[in-house]
Design a protein around this motif. Structure first.
Motif, short mmCIF file in Angstrom:
data_model
loop_
_atom_site.label_atom_id
_atom_site.label_comp_id
_atom_site.label_asym_id
_atom_site.label_seq_id
_atom_site.Cartn_x
_atom_site.Cartn_y
_atom_site.Cartn_z
N ARG A 88 0.79 -1.09 0.14
CA ARG A 88 0.07 -0.02 0.01
C ARG A 88 0.91 1.13 -0.18
N ALA A 89 0.30 2.32 -0.22
CA ALA A 89 0.82 3.75 -0.22
C ALA A 89 1.81 3.91 1.31
N ALA A 90 3.09 4.20 1.02
CA ALA A 90 4.03 4.55 1.95
C ALA A 90 4.57 3.08 2.58
N ASP A 91 3.90 2.08 1.99
CA ASP A 91 4.95 0.80 2.73
C ASP A 91 6.32 0.79 2.04
N GLU A 92 7.19 -0.07 2.55
CA GLU A 92 8.57 -0.01 2.25
C GLU A 92 9.05 -1.42 2.17
N ILE A 93 10.10 -1.83 1.31
CA ILE A 93 10.72 -3.09 1.31
C ILE A 93 12.24 -2.75 1.71
#
Length: 115
Positions: A88-93
């Motif tokens: 989703r928006a603003a999630d990071e890997i």
């Protein structure tokens, strides 16, 4: 665990990053919810094995989850396929490796099946 499914979308341009040290690095930050992480690879060009880790940062919950961890042998590549992770928006890997380790993330572009 194995997941098999038909992804209603197209492959997105892979994200490749050469890591510089052993600190946790955000490799991909999502602008919106249009991508699913489908696979990733760690390539180790070091003189010894390196423990590599992949984290998912869930921005909505402000929580980081360890998704994968494994030692990658010298001059070897470890690929993990068929691991769909809808982002989703603003999630990071985020990843951890070492100098001379590179990571490649492969994303699938999501298309709505129904509205």
């Amino acid at each position: 665990m194995s997941v098999t499914g038909n992804y209603a979308g197209n492959l997105y341009v892979p994200v490749c990053r050469a890591l510089a040290n052993t600190t946790k690095t955000a490799v991909a930050v999502m602008d919106d919810n249009s991508l699913t992480l489908t696979s990733f690879a760690f390539c180790n060009d070091n003189a010894g094995a390196v423990v590599c880790q992949l984290y998912w940062y869930d921005a909505a919950a402000a929580t980081e989850y360890l998704i994968w961890q494994k030692s990658v042998a010298t001059d070897d590549t470890t690929t993990v396929e068929n691991l769909p992770l809808r982002l989703r928006a603003a999630d990071e890997i985020r990843v951890v490796g070492n100098a001379s380790v590179s990571v490649t993330l492969v994303f699938m572009l999501n298309f709505a099946l129904v509205r």
